[in-house]
Scaffold this motif. Structure first.
Motif, short mmCIF file in Angstrom:
data_model
loop_
_atom_site.label_atom_id
_atom_site.label_comp_id
_atom_site.label_asym_id
_atom_site.label_seq_id
_atom_site.Cartn_x
_atom_site.Cartn_y
_atom_site.Cartn_z
N LEU A 3 0.83 -1.20 0.00
CA LEU A 3 0.00 0.00 0.00
C LEU A 3 0.87 1.26 0.00
CD1 LEU A 3 -3.03 0.32 -0.01
CD2 LEU A 3 -3.02 0.28 2.49
N GLU A 4 1.95 1.21 0.77
CA GLU A 4 2.85 2.37 0.81
C GLU A 4 3.63 2.53 -0.50
OE1 GLU A 4 3.79 1.78 5.56
OE2 GLU A 4 5.39 1.50 4.10
N LEU A 5 3.97 1.40 -1.10
CA LEU A 5 4.91 1.44 -2.23
C LEU A 5 4.27 1.53 -3.60
CD1 LEU A 5 7.51 -1.26 -1.09
CD2 LEU A 5 7.91 1.20 -1.30
N VAL A 6 3.01 1.10 -3.73
CA VAL A 6 2.49 0.90 -5.09
C VAL A 6 2.46 2.20 -5.90
CG1 VAL A 6 -0.02 0.99 -4.54
CG2 VAL A 6 0.80 -0.37 -6.47
N THR A 7 2.05 3.31 -5.30
CA THR A 7 1.99 4.56 -6.07
C THR A 7 3.38 5.04 -6.47
OG1 THR A 7 -0.09 5.10 -5.02
CG2 THR A 7 1.04 6.92 -6.11
N PRO A 8 4.34 5.16 -5.53
CA PRO A 8 5.68 5.57 -5.97
C PRO A 8 6.32 4.62 -6.97
CG PRO A 8 5.65 5.13 -3.58
CD PRO A 8 4.24 5.12 -4.05
N VAL A 9 6.05 3.32 -6.86
CA VAL A 9 6.65 2.37 -7.81
C VAL A 9 6.06 2.57 -9.21
CG1 VAL A 9 6.73 -0.10 -8.42
CG2 VAL A 9 7.44 0.64 -6.14
N VAL A 10 4.76 2.82 -9.31
CA VAL A 10 4.14 3.10 -10.61
C VAL A 10 4.71 4.41 -11.17
CG1 VAL A 10 1.97 3.76 -11.75
CG2 VAL A 10 2.02 1.78 -10.22
N GLN A 11 4.83 5.42 -10.30
CA GLN A 11 5.39 6.70 -10.77
C GLN A 11 6.82 6.52 -11.28
OE1 GLN A 11 4.62 8.88 -7.18
NE2 GLN A 11 2.83 9.93 -8.04
N ASN A 12 7.60 5.72 -10.55
CA ASN A 12 8.98 5.43 -11.00
C ASN A 12 9.01 4.76 -12.35
OD1 ASN A 12 10.36 6.43 -8.89
ND2 ASN A 12 10.98 4.46 -8.00
N ALA A 13 8.10 3.79 -12.52
CA ALA A 13 8.08 3.03 -13.78
C ALA A 13 7.76 3.97 -14.95
CB ALA A 13 7.05 1.90 -13.70
N LEU A 14 6.81 4.88 -14.75
CA LEU A 14 6.47 5.82 -15.82
C LEU A 14 7.65 6.76 -16.08
CD1 LEU A 14 2.80 6.61 -14.73
CD2 LEU A 14 3.48 5.43 -16.84
N ALA A 15 8.25 7.27 -14.99
CA ALA A 15 9.36 8.22 -15.14
C ALA A 15 10.54 7.56 -15.84
CB ALA A 15 9.77 8.76 -13.77
N GLU A 16 10.85 6.33 -15.42
CA GLU A 16 12.01 5.67 -16.04
C GLU A 16 11.76 5.35 -17.51
OE1 GLU A 16 14.57 1.88 -14.84
OE2 GLU A 16 14.64 3.58 -13.47
N VAL A 60 -4.54 -4.81 -7.47
CA VAL A 60 -5.79 -4.78 -8.25
C VAL A 60 -6.51 -3.45 -8.03
CG1 VAL A 60 -8.10 -5.82 -8.42
CG2 VAL A 60 -6.07 -7.29 -8.37
N ALA A 61 -6.56 -2.97 -6.79
CA ALA A 61 -7.24 -1.70 -6.52
C ALA A 61 -6.51 -0.55 -7.20
CB ALA A 61 -7.32 -1.47 -5.00
N ALA A 62 -5.17 -0.58 -7.16
CA ALA A 62 -4.39 0.49 -7.79
C ALA A 62 -4.63 0.49 -9.30
CB ALA A 62 -2.90 0.30 -7.48
N ALA A 63 -4.60 -0.70 -9.90
CA ALA A 63 -4.79 -0.80 -11.36
C ALA A 63 -6.18 -0.36 -11.76
CB ALA A 63 -4.52 -2.24 -11.81
N LYS A 64 -7.18 -0.77 -10.98
CA LYS A 64 -8.56 -0.34 -11.27
C LYS A 64 -8.66 1.18 -11.24
CE LYS A 64 -11.25 -4.02 -9.08
NZ LYS A 64 -12.12 -4.32 -7.95
N ALA A 65 -8.07 1.79 -10.21
CA ALA A 65 -8.19 3.24 -10.05
C ALA A 65 -7.55 3.96 -11.23
CB ALA A 65 -7.51 3.66 -8.73
N ILE A 66 -6.37 3.51 -11.65
CA ILE A 66 -5.69 4.18 -12.77
C ILE A 66 -6.49 3.97 -14.06
CG2 ILE A 66 -3.59 4.23 -14.19
CD1 ILE A 66 -2.06 3.23 -11.66
N ALA A 67 -6.89 2.73 -14.30
CA ALA A 67 -7.63 2.42 -15.54
C ALA A 67 -8.95 3.20 -15.58
CB ALA A 67 -7.87 0.92 -15.63
#
Ligand code: KG4
Ligand code: ZN
Length: 331
Positions: free
Chosen positions: A60-73, A100-107
């Motif tokens: 829960l703590e990591l999922v948003t920063p990890v997605v942001q990192n993936a996009l930035a990289e 799953v919740a993170a992916a649903k929210a972004i999609a």
């Protein structure tokens, strides 16, 4: 003035089935633009294994920063993403639900389709990434912390036929439990691999279980190691640790290689591949010289393989996936 044709829409993958929080961006033709894996191994090491509740909270703590990192990289933004892929199962249910919740929210926010990816299909799809992609048909050994499977892969988009599976522990589980008996740190597979390099694999004659067909069994091996360790004083264990690790590793690898070769013979030859965390094992890779092993970085859990599998999974259009649930195991 006409705008240049739009860049192909990228695929964003998210993986949180166990103790790795991962996100990756790939192109539709399977080139990896970024592959971020934040391992929680250190967090769980003091417990000697993954603590599900601790894992979920960390995801829960990591999922948003990890997605942001993936996009930035990948030097991109969600504007260029056309499809999301997320691991829906099997795995730890609380951990899966975070991804799953993170992916649903972004999609949902972007009105994008979402592919619910099976983690095991994800491991197989690590073989479909460039620059070393291979195409079916092939026989696939999938050896991870949760599964040991021999799969007859005929088509990227279809569930493969299961030729063999483990009757008790998974190969990675056998590595992890063995490492624990030897007093090595979690996660144990990579530790045994490292320590075994200084040991004699013939020092101990550990059994390779004989089970019918193409199935595996590792629980007897683990018990044999337990008895061997019990016979030793602490200082002797210290001295014999490398020999024990090397002999134990050899027994696991022999079991995997024997069955893989047997299966290849039964289905009449053809290509052989190895995926999953245990496919990172140096002795296994050396013992299957003619097989295609997934690249090291794609053996253990990652999201590039999930994005890869998303390309071959029927995506759920917006907003149908809001009802999507995670599953702990395949029925
Ligand atoms: O595929 P994976 O990351 O997660 C699951 O889906 O389970 O596999 C993790 C497993 C662990 O049991 C770990 O000990 C094992 O893969 N592993 C290894 C090596 N690296 C990871 N086992 C043997 N040798 C390695 N080098
Ligand atoms: Zn895995």
């Amino acid at each position: 003035m006409a705008r240049p044709s739009a860049a192909p829409r990228l695929i964003l993958g998210i993986e949180t089935s166990c103790d790795e929080t991962a996100a990756a961006v790939i192109t539709p033709d399977g080139r990896i633009l970024s592959n971020i894996v934040s391992s929680q191994a250190d967090l769980h090491a003091r417990y000697g294994g993954v603590v599900p509740e601790v894992a979920s909270r960390r995801h829960l703590e990591l999922v948003t920063p990890v997605v942001q990192n993936a996009l930035a990289e990948a030097d991109t933004t969600l504007d260029d993403v056309g499809l999301l892929g997320v691991t829906a199962g099997p795995g730890l249910i609380g951990a899966l639900l975070v991804g799953v919740a993170a992916a649903k929210a972004i999609a949902w926010a972007r009105r994008l389709p979402l592919a619910a990816v099976d983690h095991l299909q994800g491991h197989v799809a690590s073989l479909y990434l460039e620059p070393d992609a291979i195409a079916p048909p092939f026989l696939c050994l999938l050896a991870s912390g949760g599964h040991t499977l021999l799969l007859d892969v005929q088509d990227r988009g279809k569930r493969p036929r299961v030729l063999g599976t483990t009757l008790d522990d998974a190969a990675g589980e056998a590595f992890d439990k063995g490492a624990r008996l030897l007093g090595l740190a979690y996660p144990g597979g990579a530790e045994i691999d490292r320590v075994a390099r200084d040991g004699d694999p013939t020092a101990y004659d550990f059994p390779v279980a004989r089970v019918p067909g193409l199935d595996f069994s590792f629980s007897g091996l683990k018990t044999a190691l337990l008895y061997a360790v019990k016979k030793l004083q602490p200082d002797e264990l210290e001295r014999r640790r490398a020999d024990l690790a090397a002999s134990y590793q050899r027994a696991i690898v022999r079991a995997l290689v024997q069955r893989t070769e047997q299966a290849a013979g039964e289905i009449g030859g053809g290509k052989v591949a190895a995926v999953g965390g245990v496919a990172a094992n140096s002795e296994l890779r050396a013992s299957l010289p003619d097989a295609t092993a997934a690249p090291l970085a794609l053996c253990t859990d990652n999201a590039a393989m999930i994005a890869s599998a998303a390309r071959f999974t029927e995506a759920i259009p917006y907003p149908g996936y809001l009802a999507l649930d995670a599953y702990a195991s395949t029925a």
